[in-house]
Design a protein around this motif. Sequence first.
Motif, mmCIF file in Angstrom:
data_model
loop_
_atom_site.group_PDB
_atom_site.id
_atom_site.type_symbol
_atom_site.label_atom_id
_atom_site.label_comp_id
_atom_site.label_asym_id
_atom_site.label_seq_id
_atom_site.Cartn_x
_atom_site.Cartn_y
_atom_site.Cartn_z
ATOM 1 N N ASN A 144 0.757 -1.283 -0.039
ATOM 2 C CA ASN A 144 0.020 0.129 0.041
ATOM 3 C C ASN A 144 1.020 1.154 0.013
ATOM 4 O OD1 ASN A 144 -2.776 1.133 0.057
ATOM 5 N ND2 ASN A 144 -2.149 1.752 2.134
ATOM 6 N N LEU A 153 -8.398 -5.672 -6.111
ATOM 7 C CA LEU A 153 -9.565 -5.510 -5.075
ATOM 8 C C LEU A 153 -9.312 -6.538 -4.066
ATOM 9 C CD1 LEU A 153 -12.419 -4.396 -4.968
ATOM 10 C CD2 LEU A 153 -13.159 -6.259 -6.568
ATOM 11 N N HIS A 154 -8.876 -7.596 -4.379
ATOM 12 C CA HIS A 154 -8.960 -8.656 -3.324
ATOM 13 C C HIS A 154 -8.073 -8.282 -1.906
ATOM 14 C CE1 HIS A 154 -5.432 -10.245 -5.624
ATOM 15 N NE2 HIS A 154 -5.139 -10.776 -4.549
ATOM 16 N N GLU A 155 -6.813 -7.764 -2.740
ATOM 17 C CA GLU A 155 -5.964 -7.347 -1.550
ATOM 18 C C GLU A 155 -6.363 -6.150 -0.843
ATOM 19 O OE1 GLU A 155 -1.682 -8.202 -3.947
ATOM 20 O OE2 GLU A 155 -2.557 -6.333 -4.081
ATOM 21 N N GLN A 156 -7.279 -5.143 -1.379
ATOM 22 C CA GLN A 156 -7.855 -4.214 -0.725
ATOM 23 C C GLN A 156 -8.913 -4.452 0.404
ATOM 24 O OE1 GLN A 156 -6.933 -0.673 -1.173
ATOM 25 N NE2 GLN A 156 -7.894 -0.503 0.862
ATOM 26 N N GLU A 157 -9.537 -5.652 0.019
ATOM 27 C CA GLU A 157 -10.534 -6.131 0.963
ATOM 28 C C GLU A 157 -9.717 -6.878 2.054
ATOM 29 O OE1 GLU A 157 -12.861 -9.058 -1.438
ATOM 30 O OE2 GLU A 157 -14.171 -7.472 -2.288
ATOM 31 N N HIS A 158 -8.572 -7.540 1.796
ATOM 32 C CA HIS A 158 -8.049 -8.042 2.935
ATOM 33 C C HIS A 158 -7.401 -7.150 3.808
ATOM 34 C CE1 HIS A 158 -8.100 -12.578 2.102
ATOM 35 N NE2 HIS A 158 -7.941 -12.379 0.592
ATOM 36 N N TYR A 159 -6.867 -6.227 3.051
ATOM 37 C CA TYR A 159 -6.207 -4.866 3.834
ATOM 38 C C TYR A 159 -7.290 -4.274 4.874
ATOM 39 C CZ TYR A 159 -3.629 -0.688 4.610
ATOM 40 O OH TYR A 159 -3.108 0.310 5.096
ATOM 41 N N ASN A 160 -8.404 -4.359 4.250
ATOM 42 C CA ASN A 160 -9.594 -3.489 5.165
ATOM 43 C C ASN A 160 -9.832 -4.462 6.502
ATOM 44 O OD1 ASN A 160 -9.205 -1.255 3.659
ATOM 45 N ND2 ASN A 160 -11.246 -1.956 2.394
ATOM 46 N N ARG A 161 -9.876 -5.705 5.872
ATOM 47 C CA ARG A 161 -10.388 -6.718 6.923
ATOM 48 C C ARG A 161 -9.259 -6.835 8.366
ATOM 49 N NH1 ARG A 161 -9.351 -11.965 7.979
ATOM 50 N NH2 ARG A 161 -8.010 -11.930 5.927
ATOM 51 N N LYS A 164 -8.998 -3.804 10.420
ATOM 52 C CA LYS A 164 -9.989 -3.749 11.532
ATOM 53 C C LYS A 164 -9.865 -4.977 12.705
ATOM 54 C CE LYS A 164 -15.052 -4.281 11.992
ATOM 55 N NZ LYS A 164 -16.481 -4.400 11.394
ATOM 56 N N SER A 248 -22.907 -18.018 7.039
ATOM 57 C CA SER A 248 -22.307 -16.519 7.318
ATOM 58 C C SER A 248 -22.213 -16.151 8.779
ATOM 59 C CB SER A 248 -22.764 -15.266 6.520
ATOM 60 O OG SER A 248 -24.246 -15.176 6.865
#
Length: 497
Positions: A144, A153-161, A164, A248
């Motif tokens: 980043n 996209l998938h890296e950004q999702e993993h980064y945000n998760r 948090k 889920s």
Amino acid sequence: MLNSFSVHKSPLWSGSASGLLPLQDDFKAQSHFKLEKLLLEMQDPKTGVKSQPQRLVITTIPHAITGEDIIAWLADRFQVDTQEARNFVSMLVALGYIYPLQDHRRLVIKPDASLYRFQTPYFWPTQQWPVEDTDYAIYLAKRNIRKRGILELHEQEHYNRLHKWMNHKWDFVVMQAKEQYRAAKERKKPDRVVFECQERAYWVVHRPPPGTVSAMDYGLDRLTDPNADEVTGLLCCSFKHYTPLTRSLCFLCSRRLVKYCSTYKSHDPFLSNCLPSNPWLTDDATYWSLNMPSVEIPTKMRVERWTFSFAELLSDPRGRDDFRLFLKKEFSGENLAFWEGCEDLKWGEAATMREKAEHIYKTFLARGAPRWINIDGKTMEVTVKGLKHPHRYVLDPAQTHIYMLMKKDSYGRYQKSPVFKDTVKKAICPEEHRYRHRRPSLSPIILRQMEQEQRAKMAANVDITQVMSKLSKQGKEAPPPFLFLNGILLLSIKPLS
């Protein structure tokens, strides 16, 4: 065929469920060792795959090989056709032994002039390094920084998760990422590009993009076979009958449980050592004295718990005192005082409940109150209406409003304030006490029995003649009668007439 290599018909590559048997662990390990032996043969400068410096955009990459050269070498080495050699090389790429220099998304071999390199042995699967989320978070934070916030996209999702999830130690993650990024910039550009490709290929193998099957799912430590129709495992089988909503929810619950366990692992006395020692094992009360509610200087482990959550901070009296000092400097100490008053009302005596509710209203809620708090009109209306008939939970709406206000606003600033940093700096880290050849203390019952036996032995060894002579000297006319009971001398002395 490749049977001479003794891998072609192995369950490891065929995806058979028999590969899941623990009896074949040694065979799977031997298969990987044979693969690595073949890779060393492929890297031989004389008889191996031809490698040479190749130009990638404007950077010259040393020891680069092409996909067509790898396929041709394997076909000639094992005397197989091109398609079978290509499938075998694709397996090597999927396992991370060979990585591409251009297209990182798909770990397959291309029979053209696409550039590849042999992975360094540090990242080989047989090393079996634990794939930690912390390491992956550092890698994503470093990418980043390098890409200036532009991730896939998938890296950004993993980064945000991960951001948090690891919010309590994200500063450490960013610090490590910056340090690695700074060290990488000191390397030469070709070495920097090669290392970036190596690291990215490693994480593509162990954290594959959505829609792709990781080769590690059927490697040395595979748990499921992605090519099988039936999913093995009790948990996976039961999940097949759940609705999407239930699955889920179960996934969220399990993820929160894993997060909680990983966060509190070092603070659990059953899973890690207590510092300086466990008082239940060593009879040393230093641990309790260092963790008293109103101790002057807390320990580092105690201060670390304050960063886990706002509830942890408020549940610790010492942390609440530190937070009160911070709020006092921000001129908002009435929020914490109101929250503590509500807790006292909720858990206090029923006889003083009405007086406490009236005192809280006059101090914090009434017009012109000396420590007036800022809550919205709807919450104020509900609270004032409930105070007409006060009960323990009449102030819950206002308390929840103030709690969320402190959690979202004051708590974040407190962690970055000089007050908290000064507390962290002064916090003590006691050294571990090591007790050698320690014997457990005896039970009080056993000690009492031993004391009674000792008294009985002493009484049995008393010289009767000496006792009688002493009594006669005191003017006794006759020696008092005596008797023995269970080895104890009992004397009955009659008063003089």
